[in-house]
Structure formats: structure tokens, C-alpha cells
Design a protein around this motif. Structure first.
Motif, PDB file in Angstrom:
ATOM      1  N   GLN A 146       0.896  -1.122  -0.146  1.00 28.64           N
ATOM      2  CA  GLN A 146       0.444   0.090   0.043  1.00 28.64           C
ATOM      3  C   GLN A 146       1.237   1.109   0.263  1.00 28.64           C
ATOM      4  OE1 GLN A 146      -2.380  -1.531   3.823  1.00 28.64           O
ATOM      5  NE2 GLN A 146      -3.951  -1.004   1.905  1.00 28.64           N
ATOM      6  N   ALA A 147       2.156   1.269  -0.660  1.00 30.17           N
ATOM      7  CA  ALA A 147       2.770   2.136  -0.857  1.00 30.17           C
ATOM      8  C   ALA A 147       2.364   3.901  -1.695  1.00 30.17           C
ATOM      9  CB  ALA A 147       4.194   2.152  -1.466  1.00 30.17           C
ATOM     10  N   GLU A 148       1.609   2.902  -2.295  1.00 33.56           N
ATOM     11  CA  GLU A 148       0.875   5.056  -2.814  1.00 33.56           C
ATOM     12  C   GLU A 148      -0.440   5.239  -2.164  1.00 33.56           C
ATOM     13  OE1 GLU A 148       1.825   6.234  -5.762  1.00 33.56           O
ATOM     14  OE2 GLU A 148       3.427   5.093  -5.344  1.00 33.56           O
ATOM     15  N   GLU A 149      -0.911   4.482  -1.250  1.00 34.53           N
ATOM     16  CA  GLU A 149      -1.976   4.752  -0.429  1.00 34.53           C
ATOM     17  C   GLU A 149      -1.341   5.484   0.895  1.00 34.53           C
ATOM     18  OE1 GLU A 149      -4.424   1.967   0.721  1.00 34.53           O
ATOM     19  OE2 GLU A 149      -4.585   0.666  -1.132  1.00 34.53           O
TER      20      GLU A 149
ATOM     21  N   ARG B  30       1.474   7.118   0.751  1.00 34.59           N
ATOM     22  CA  ARG B  30       2.043   8.613   0.094  1.00 34.59           C
ATOM     23  C   ARG B  30       1.765   9.306  -0.036  1.00 34.59           C
ATOM     24  NH1 ARG B  30       5.547   4.894  -3.124  1.00 34.59           N
ATOM     25  NH2 ARG B  30       7.657   4.634  -2.176  1.00 34.59           N
ATOM     26  N   ALA B  31      -0.215   9.006  -0.621  1.00 34.23           N
ATOM     27  CA  ALA B  31      -1.492   9.753  -0.791  1.00 34.23           C
ATOM     28  C   ALA B  31      -1.773  10.684   0.608  1.00 34.23           C
ATOM     29  CB  ALA B  31      -1.975   9.091  -1.729  1.00 34.23           C
TER      30      ALA B  31
ATOM     31  N   ARG C  68       1.177  12.904   1.839  1.00 35.52           N
ATOM     32  CA  ARG C  68       0.693  14.464   0.880  1.00 35.52           C
ATOM     33  C   ARG C  68      -0.312  15.098   0.706  1.00 35.52           C
ATOM     34  NH1 ARG C  68       1.997  11.292  -3.308  1.00 35.52           N
ATOM     35  NH2 ARG C  68       5.014  10.664  -3.873  1.00 35.52           N
TER      36      ARG C  68
ATOM     37  N   GLU D   4       9.169   4.827   5.918  1.00 36.81           N
ATOM     38  CA  GLU D   4       9.379   3.564   5.245  1.00 36.81           C
ATOM     39  C   GLU D   4       9.686   2.495   5.819  1.00 36.81           C
ATOM     40  OE1 GLU D   4      10.282   5.435   1.215  1.00 36.81           O
ATOM     41  OE2 GLU D   4       8.419   6.661   0.787  1.00 36.81           O
TER      42      GLU D   4
ATOM     43  N   TYR E 273       4.993   0.342   5.619  1.00 41.61           N
ATOM     44  CA  TYR E 273       4.504   2.823   5.812  1.00 41.61           C
ATOM     45  C   TYR E 273       3.762   2.793   6.659  1.00 41.61           C
ATOM     46  CZ  TYR E 273       7.230   1.618   1.028  1.00 41.61           C
ATOM     47  OH  TYR E 273       7.504   1.440  -0.155  1.00 41.61           O
TER      48      TYR E 273
END
Length: 223
Positions: free
Chosen positions: A43-46, A48-49, A52, A66, A71
Motif C-alpha cells: 500500500q505504498a501509494e496509498e 504516500r497519498a 501528501r 518507510e 509504511y
């Protein structure tokens, strides 16, 4: 704010004031952060989203940690605030409820400013002052105090003075009426979970439970 590796930080725990469990605390360069949400390695993108959105769009002081297998997103708090939660559970409860109500207030204010313009936002501020003065909200009866409440970074605040439940109920009831008048509908009060993302899961659960028990859940609808 920061993207960090496990070797950059120290993670400790403090005792939860009301439950037999520990609260994770991340320490980085003299600053203290409380766990907001954990993600798996997939779920790295989740992760980071969310980080941000909280830092860039909502002005929150957060770090993204990280690790090889996961994460996590952490929000800045004062260590003495966390340690103080071990004393006086009622005060802690009211502080959490106050923070949540102010998050809702700020969300409505920013929506008015973004969608309806500065003139309507100024009018909204004046309406709030009248409400706070009429109901004698502590430390919230002047234009300067109201401006502070509307722009305060609640996650990074040095101190949020808790209000009594009667004040919080009055705020959400009157805010609902104001929002309906400014927007012409009640869609602003639907699905408020996103507003509460900067709170921990326990804090959100506390607020949602209080909202339901107070009858305000009929106005402020959760998805």
C-alpha cells in the motif's frame, strides 16, 4: 513534512490512559509524532497519498515512515500532551471532542471560502462571533479569537483548550444551520470521515460515538 527510514527515528510507547495498551510514539530530532495510520508494503501509494494530502493540502505536520514490510503516517504532537493523557480521562476526552469539532468547523469555513468567496467567508466569521458571544464560549468571543480557531493548525497546536459538551453540541447545531443557509443544502454535512483523517482511529471512534449518542449524528452523517 518528512519521509523517513526506520534508522532515522526512535519509536517508543506511552501507556493509554483508559485501556491496557501502549500508544506508539515516534521521535525525530527532538520532535514527537503519534501514529495515525499503518499501511502494508503493498500500500505504498496509498500511504504516500495520505501523507501528501495531510501535509500539502491540509497543512498538517506529518512524517511518512518507510520500512521494508510496511509504511506508516505519523502526526506531530507534544510529548507532555501524550503523557498528560495518563491523568484526567475526562479532560482528555473533552480535548479530543473539541479538536474534532474544530476540524469540522474549519472544513465548513474553508469550503465557504473556496466555493463562495472571501466576502461570504467574512460574513460566516461574523455569524460565528455572534454564536460564540451568545453562548459564552470560553476564549472565543472576539474577532481575533475566532480567526485563530478558523486557521489554527489543530494537529500541530501547542494547546487546544477543551470546551464543555454543551458548547460542542451548540457549535455543531449552529454550524449545521449556518452551513445550510450558506450552501442552500446539507451536502456539506454528509460523509465527514475525511475531515477526521488527521485523528487517530481511537479518537475518531470516540467522536463518532459521542456524535451518535448526542443525537447530532442525524445532522452530521457518516458514510
Amino acid at each position: 513534512m518528512f519521509i523517513l527510514k526506520r534508522t532515522d527515528v526512535e519509536i517508543t510507547t506511552v501507556q493509554h490512559p483508559n485501556k491496557d495498551q501502549q500508544i506508539p510514539v515516534l521521535n525525530y530530532q527532538g520532535q514527537t509524532f503519534r501514529l495515525m495510520k499503518m499501511f502494508s508494503a503493498q500500500q505504498a501509494e496509498e500511504a504516500r497519498a495520505l501523507w501528501r494530502d495531510l501535509t500539502d493540502n491540509k497543512g498538517k505536520a506529518c512524517v511518512l515512515l518507510e520500512e521494508s514490510d510496511r509504511y506508516s503516517v505519523w502526526g506531530k504532537v507534544r510529548l507532555d500532551q501524550l503523557l498528560g493523557e495518563a491523568h484526567g480521562g475526562c479532560d482528555t476526552r473533552l480535548q479530543i471532542l473539541t479538536q474534532a469539532c474544530l476540524l469540522v468547523l474549519q472544513a465548513v469555513y474553508f469550503d465557504i471560502e473556496d466555493l463562495l468567496g472571501a466576502r461570504q467567508a467574512n460574513s460566516f466569521e461574523k455569524d460565528l462571533i455572534k454564536i460564540f458571544q451568545k453562548s459564552k464560549f470560553p476564549q472565543a468571543e472576539s474577532p481575533e479569537a475566532v480567526k485563530t480557531l478558523l486557521t489554527l493548525n489543530l494537529l500541530d497546536s501547542l494547546h487546544i483548550s477543551p470546551w464543555q459538551e454543551t458548547h460542542l453540541s451548540t457549535l455543531l447545531q449552529e454550524l449545521y444551520k449556518l452551513g445550510k443557509g450558506y450552501f442552500g443544502n446539507t451536502s456539506f454535512a454528509e460523509g465527514i470521515e475525511e475531515i477526521l483523517e488527521s485523528l487517530s482511529a481511537e479518537e475518531r471512534d470516540l467522536f463518532v460515538s459521542w456524535l451518535s449518542q448526542s443525537g447530532l449524528g442525524k445532522l452530521w452523517v457518516m458514510n
